[in-house]
Scaffold this motif. Structure first.
Motif, PDB file in Angstrom:
ATOM      1  N   ASP A  58       0.677  -1.257  -0.015  1.00  0.00           N
ATOM      2  CA  ASP A  58       0.016  -0.031   0.048  1.00  0.00           C
ATOM      3  C   ASP A  58       0.909   1.262  -0.016  1.00  0.00           C
ATOM      4  O   ASP A  58       2.081   1.188   0.047  1.00  0.00           O
ATOM      5  CB  ASP A  58      -0.988   0.003   1.269  1.00  0.00           C
ATOM      6  N   ALA A  59       0.359   2.287   0.169  1.00  0.00           N
ATOM      7  CA  ALA A  59       1.003   3.740  -0.102  1.00  0.00           C
ATOM      8  C   ALA A  59       2.055   3.773   1.172  1.00  0.00           C
ATOM      9  O   ALA A  59       3.101   4.804   1.004  1.00  0.00           O
ATOM     10  CB  ALA A  59      -0.047   5.072  -0.049  1.00  0.00           C
ATOM     11  N   ALA A  60       1.608   2.933   2.302  1.00  0.00           N
ATOM     12  CA  ALA A  60       2.638   3.324   3.533  1.00  0.00           C
ATOM     13  C   ALA A  60       3.724   2.380   3.583  1.00  0.00           C
ATOM     14  O   ALA A  60       4.654   2.031   4.299  1.00  0.00           O
ATOM     15  CB  ALA A  60       1.799   3.471   4.668  1.00  0.00           C
ATOM     16  N   TRP A  61       3.662   1.530   2.417  1.00  0.00           N
ATOM     17  CA  TRP A  61       4.615   0.231   2.590  1.00  0.00           C
ATOM     18  C   TRP A  61       6.097   0.699   2.513  1.00  0.00           C
ATOM     19  O   TRP A  61       6.947   0.250   3.567  1.00  0.00           O
ATOM     20  CB  TRP A  61       4.526  -0.455   1.265  1.00  0.00           C
ATOM     21  N   SER A 104       7.454   3.577   4.082  1.00  0.00           N
ATOM     22  CA  SER A 104       7.985   3.885   5.404  1.00  0.00           C
ATOM     23  C   SER A 104       7.871   2.787   6.581  1.00  0.00           C
ATOM     24  O   SER A 104       8.702   2.916   7.207  1.00  0.00           O
ATOM     25  CB  SER A 104       6.762   5.164   5.859  1.00  0.00           C
ATOM     26  N   ARG A 105       6.808   1.861   6.293  1.00  0.00           N
ATOM     27  CA  ARG A 105       7.071   0.805   7.142  1.00  0.00           C
ATOM     28  C   ARG A 105       8.231   0.280   7.036  1.00  0.00           C
ATOM     29  O   ARG A 105       8.848  -0.396   7.963  1.00  0.00           O
ATOM     30  CB  ARG A 105       5.877  -0.221   6.981  1.00  0.00           C
ATOM     31  N   GLU A 121      11.216   1.456   8.765  1.00  0.00           N
ATOM     32  CA  GLU A 121      11.120   1.757  10.349  1.00  0.00           C
ATOM     33  C   GLU A 121      11.749   0.860  10.743  1.00  0.00           C
ATOM     34  O   GLU A 121      11.981  -0.548  10.735  1.00  0.00           O
ATOM     35  CB  GLU A 121       9.688   1.471  10.791  1.00  0.00           C
TER      36      GLU A 121
END
Length: 115
Positions: free
Chosen positions: A58-61, A63-64, A67
């Protein structure tokens, strides 16, 4: 297969572990810098890279993936590897263990106490 280790990952939410490996090993500063990963191709929108249905990332992949792992996540992953236990949320772990005949990996080690 005593010389092999198998880790089953839940396809949504835990797959970033694979792409996080070079970052965790301090081989790169960001996961997308590892040229042997599919992550740089995914960012560029490579047409031959299967996007999945539903989408695997998804769009947050990104950044995850970049982390750092929390201490509790790292502890859960290590426990799964040590026990040969599927890694994911509890319902998925139980279902997958049953499908793969890995129910014993969910129980504590040692014989049960006599009553």
């Amino acid at each position: 297969m005593p010389n092999h280790f198998h880790l089953v990952l839940r396809p949504h939410g835990d797959g970033d572990l694979v792409e996080r490996k070079p970052l965790r090993a301090e081989l790169v500063e960001r996961a997308e810098d590892w040229r042997w990963s599919s992550l740089p191709d995914w960012i560029r929108g490579a047409p031959l890279l299967w996007r999945g249905e539903p989408p695997l990332r998804d769009a947050a992949w990104l950044s995850r993936v970049n982390e750092p792992l929390s201490a509790s996540d790292l502890r859960r992953i290590r426990h799964s590897v040590e026990r040969g236990r599927p890694f994911g949320d509890e319902p998925w772990t139980r279902q997958t263990a049953a499908l793969l005949g890995l129910e014993s990996s969910l129980r504590p080690r040692r014989r049960p106490r006599k009553e």
